[in-house]
Each structure stands twice: as C-alpha cells, then as structure tokens.
Design a protein around this motif. Sequence first.
Motif, PDB file in Angstrom:
ATOM      1  N   PHE A   1       0.888  -1.327  -0.003  1.00  7.63           N
ATOM      2  CA  PHE A   1       0.047  -0.155  -0.059  1.00  7.63           C
ATOM      3  C   PHE A   1       1.006   1.250   0.077  1.00  7.63           C
ATOM      4  CE2 PHE A   1      -2.726  -3.204   1.846  1.00  7.63           C
ATOM      5  CZ  PHE A   1      -3.623  -3.190   1.371  1.00  7.63           C
ATOM      6  N   GLU A   2       0.329   2.424  -0.589  1.00 10.31           N
ATOM      7  CA  GLU A   2       1.082   3.483  -0.423  1.00 10.31           C
ATOM      8  C   GLU A   2       0.896   4.033   0.836  1.00 10.31           C
ATOM      9  OE1 GLU A   2       2.592   5.013  -2.940  1.00 10.31           O
ATOM     10  OE2 GLU A   2       2.029   3.551  -4.753  1.00 10.31           O
ATOM     11  N   PRO A   3       2.013   4.969   1.345  1.00 15.43           N
ATOM     12  CA  PRO A   3       2.258   5.567   2.519  1.00 15.43           C
ATOM     13  C   PRO A   3       0.711   6.163   3.035  1.00 15.43           C
ATOM     14  CG  PRO A   3       3.959   5.927   1.542  1.00 15.43           C
ATOM     15  CD  PRO A   3       3.120   5.220   0.267  1.00 15.43           C
ATOM     16  N   ASP A   4      -0.292   7.052   1.731  1.00 19.61           N
ATOM     17  CA  ASP A   4      -1.373   7.773   2.412  1.00 19.61           C
ATOM     18  C   ASP A   4      -2.502   6.796   2.883  1.00 19.61           C
ATOM     19  OD1 ASP A   4      -1.891   6.583  -0.209  1.00 19.61           O
ATOM     20  OD2 ASP A   4      -2.735   8.399  -0.653  1.00 19.61           O
ATOM     21  N   ILE A   5      -2.247   5.458   2.674  1.00 18.34           N
ATOM     22  CA  ILE A   5      -3.180   4.523   3.127  1.00 18.34           C
ATOM     23  C   ILE A   5      -3.499   4.799   4.693  1.00 18.34           C
ATOM     24  CG2 ILE A   5      -1.832   2.534   3.918  1.00 18.34           C
ATOM     25  CD1 ILE A   5      -4.810   2.166   2.331  1.00 18.34           C
ATOM     26  N   LEU A   6      -2.739   5.166   5.504  1.00 19.05           N
ATOM     27  CA  LEU A   6      -3.118   5.445   6.783  1.00 19.05           C
ATOM     28  C   LEU A   6      -4.191   6.595   6.892  1.00 19.05           C
ATOM     29  CD1 LEU A   6       0.516   4.839   8.210  1.00 19.05           C
ATOM     30  CD2 LEU A   6      -1.476   3.262   8.423  1.00 19.05           C
ATOM     31  N   THR A   7      -3.939   7.710   6.225  1.00 18.95           N
ATOM     32  CA  THR A   7      -5.037   8.804   6.087  1.00 18.95           C
ATOM     33  C   THR A   7      -6.281   8.053   5.736  1.00 18.95           C
ATOM     34  OG1 THR A   7      -3.250  10.319   5.724  1.00 18.95           O
ATOM     35  CG2 THR A   7      -5.395  11.006   4.953  1.00 18.95           C
ATOM     36  N   ARG A   8      -6.394   7.369   4.845  1.00 19.73           N
ATOM     37  CA  ARG A   8      -7.656   6.654   4.179  1.00 19.73           C
ATOM     38  C   ARG A   8      -7.976   5.967   5.408  1.00 19.73           C
ATOM     39  NH1 ARG A   8      -9.317   6.951  -0.892  1.00 19.73           N
ATOM     40  NH2 ARG A   8     -11.125   5.594  -1.405  1.00 19.73           N
ATOM     41  N   LEU A   9      -7.332   5.227   5.847  1.00 14.64           N
ATOM     42  CA  LEU A   9      -8.061   4.182   7.106  1.00 14.64           C
ATOM     43  C   LEU A   9      -8.361   5.023   8.357  1.00 14.64           C
ATOM     44  CD1 LEU A   9      -5.259   1.407   6.902  1.00 14.64           C
ATOM     45  CD2 LEU A   9      -7.754   1.229   6.209  1.00 14.64           C
ATOM     46  N   SER A  10      -7.921   6.245   8.393  1.00 12.74           N
ATOM     47  CA  SER A  10      -8.359   7.231   9.517  1.00 12.74           C
ATOM     48  C   SER A  10      -9.537   7.676   9.064  1.00 12.74           C
ATOM     49  CB  SER A  10      -7.301   8.324   9.704  1.00 12.74           C
ATOM     50  OG  SER A  10      -6.152   7.923  10.218  1.00 12.74           O
ATOM     51  N   LEU A  11     -10.017   7.887   7.807  1.00 11.64           N
ATOM     52  CA  LEU A  11     -11.185   8.588   7.321  1.00 11.64           C
ATOM     53  C   LEU A  11     -12.285   7.641   7.311  1.00 11.64           C
ATOM     54  CD1 LEU A  11     -10.029  10.467   4.194  1.00 11.64           C
ATOM     55  CD2 LEU A  11     -11.067  11.690   6.222  1.00 11.64           C
ATOM     56  N   ILE A  12     -11.857   6.393   7.024  1.00 10.78           N
ATOM     57  CA  ILE A  12     -12.804   5.105   7.332  1.00 10.78           C
ATOM     58  C   ILE A  12     -13.222   4.886   8.714  1.00 10.78           C
ATOM     59  CG2 ILE A  12     -13.283   2.727   6.874  1.00 10.78           C
ATOM     60  CD1 ILE A  12     -11.234   2.930   4.501  1.00 10.78           C
ATOM     61  N   SER A  13     -12.180   4.882   9.606  1.00 10.25           N
ATOM     62  CA  SER A  13     -12.507   4.777  10.960  1.00 10.25           C
ATOM     63  C   SER A  13     -13.417   5.887  11.472  1.00 10.25           C
ATOM     64  CB  SER A  13     -11.125   4.753  11.859  1.00 10.25           C
ATOM     65  OG  SER A  13     -10.522   3.489  11.372  1.00 10.25           O
ATOM     66  N   LEU A  14     -13.214   7.307  11.223  1.00 10.92           N
ATOM     67  CA  LEU A  14     -13.818   8.330  11.504  1.00 10.92           C
ATOM     68  C   LEU A  14     -15.212   8.301  11.052  1.00 10.92           C
ATOM     69  CD1 LEU A  14     -14.044  11.246  12.915  1.00 10.92           C
ATOM     70  CD2 LEU A  14     -13.445  12.153  10.733  1.00 10.92           C
ATOM     71  N   GLY A  15     -15.732   7.869   9.832  1.00  8.60           N
ATOM     72  CA  GLY A  15     -16.865   7.463   9.303  1.00  8.60           C
ATOM     73  C   GLY A  15     -17.603   6.607  10.040  1.00  8.60           C
ATOM     74  N   GLN A  16     -16.839   5.449  10.232  1.00  5.32           N
ATOM     75  CA  GLN A  16     -17.636   4.504  11.176  1.00  5.32           C
ATOM     76  C   GLN A  16     -18.278   5.077  12.458  1.00  5.32           C
ATOM     77  OE1 GLN A  16     -14.590   1.150  10.427  1.00  5.32           O
ATOM     78  NE2 GLN A  16     -16.359  -0.113   9.989  1.00  5.32           N
ATOM     79  N   ILE A  17     -17.410   5.580  13.015  1.00  2.59           N
ATOM     80  CA  ILE A  17     -17.476   6.074  14.556  1.00  2.59           C
ATOM     81  C   ILE A  17     -18.709   7.119  14.311  1.00  2.59           C
ATOM     82  CG2 ILE A  17     -16.622   7.693  16.289  1.00  2.59           C
ATOM     83  CD1 ILE A  17     -13.768   6.511  15.739  1.00  2.59           C
ATOM     84  N   ALA A  18     -18.918   7.875  13.209  1.00  2.20           N
ATOM     85  CA  ALA A  18     -19.812   8.714  13.175  1.00  2.20           C
ATOM     86  C   ALA A  18     -21.046   8.207  12.852  1.00  2.20           C
ATOM     87  CB  ALA A  18     -19.473   9.625  12.056  1.00  2.20           C
ATOM     88  N   GLY A  19     -21.066   6.736  12.555  1.00  2.00           N
ATOM     89  CA  GLY A  19     -22.425   6.081  12.148  1.00  2.00           C
ATOM     90  C   GLY A  19     -22.602   5.872  10.580  1.00  2.00           C
ATOM     91  N   PHE A  20     -21.548   6.023   9.915  1.00  2.00           N
ATOM     92  CA  PHE A  20     -21.930   6.000   8.286  1.00  2.00           C
ATOM     93  C   PHE A  20     -21.437   4.336   8.078  1.00  2.00           C
ATOM     94  CE2 PHE A  20     -20.760  10.346   8.309  1.00  2.00           C
ATOM     95  CZ  PHE A  20     -21.850  11.008   7.370  1.00  2.00           C
ATOM     96  N   THR A  21     -22.339   3.702   7.130  1.00  2.00           N
ATOM     97  CA  THR A  21     -22.367   2.344   7.000  1.00  2.00           C
ATOM     98  C   THR A  21     -20.867   2.433   5.856  1.00  2.00           C
ATOM     99  OG1 THR A  21     -23.431   2.585   4.777  1.00  2.00           O
ATOM    100  CG2 THR A  21     -24.649   2.182   6.760  1.00  2.00           C
TER     101      THR A  21
END
Length: 143
Positions: free
Chosen positions: A38-58
């Motif tokens: 994976f490219e190094p920016d994968i961690l930023t993308r994973l952070s966005l996914i985690s934030l979305g899940q915490i906020a309740g997005f599917t």
Amino acid sequence: MDIAEVARKSGIPASTLRYYEEKGLIQAAGRRGLRRIFEPDILTRLSLISLGQIAGFTLSEIAEMLRYEDKPRIEHRKLSEKADQLDLRIKELTALRDGLRHVANCTAPSHLECPSFRRLMRTALARYAKRRRTSRVPGRSAI
C-alpha cells in the motif's frame, strides 16, 4: 508498506484490510510476493474510514465518499443529517443515563415498583419497536 506493516501501524487486522479492499474502500498499489503493498497515504484513508464508522456511516456510504482518487467528496448535507442523528442519539442516551441513575437511588422496594423504571422500560420497548419498523423501510437506517 506491506499489509503487515499497515496492520501494525493502523491497528486494523489484515483480514479487515483485505475486506476493505474487497469492498472498494482501499486499494493495494501492488504485491510483493503474496503480500499486498500500500501507498503511505493508506493510513490517512484508514483514518477517514474509522472516523466515518465512529460517526455512524455505513461502509457503503464511506466507500461512496472515498471513491474519488484525488480526495474524498463528502456532501455537507450528509454530514448535517448524521450530526442531527447523533444529536438525537445523545439526547436518548442522556435520558437513559439519567433514568438509570434515578433507579439506582430509588427507594422503591423493587425496581419494578419504581415508576421511573417502569417508564424507562416502556420507552425502551417503544424505541425498539420503532427501530425495527424503521430499519425495514428502504433508504432509512436505524440508529
């Protein structure tokens, strides 16, 4: 970074990373042997996914927001709707917390004899029934 390093740095299991890739949330840059790279920016993308899940997005909603290569496109309307849902959930949880604290200190001989506890039980049953009905309506999600 290979998948093991991404898993270690993000705290997200490799199996979940493979699932996210299958769902189109992330994309491997290639492979080194059998390992995904994976490219190094994968961690930023994973952070966005985690934030979305915490906020309740599917995951489907998150995938839609992240489907653009250059940067995420998040509709302000969706964020406002989710914030409104969270406000409602906070209100519900606050009332539940306050009710439980009252019941914990209630002087009634039994919780079932406490009027506040009985009201809490009726409210819980009504909300459960409402969520069940709402979750069956296409396009609506229950919190």
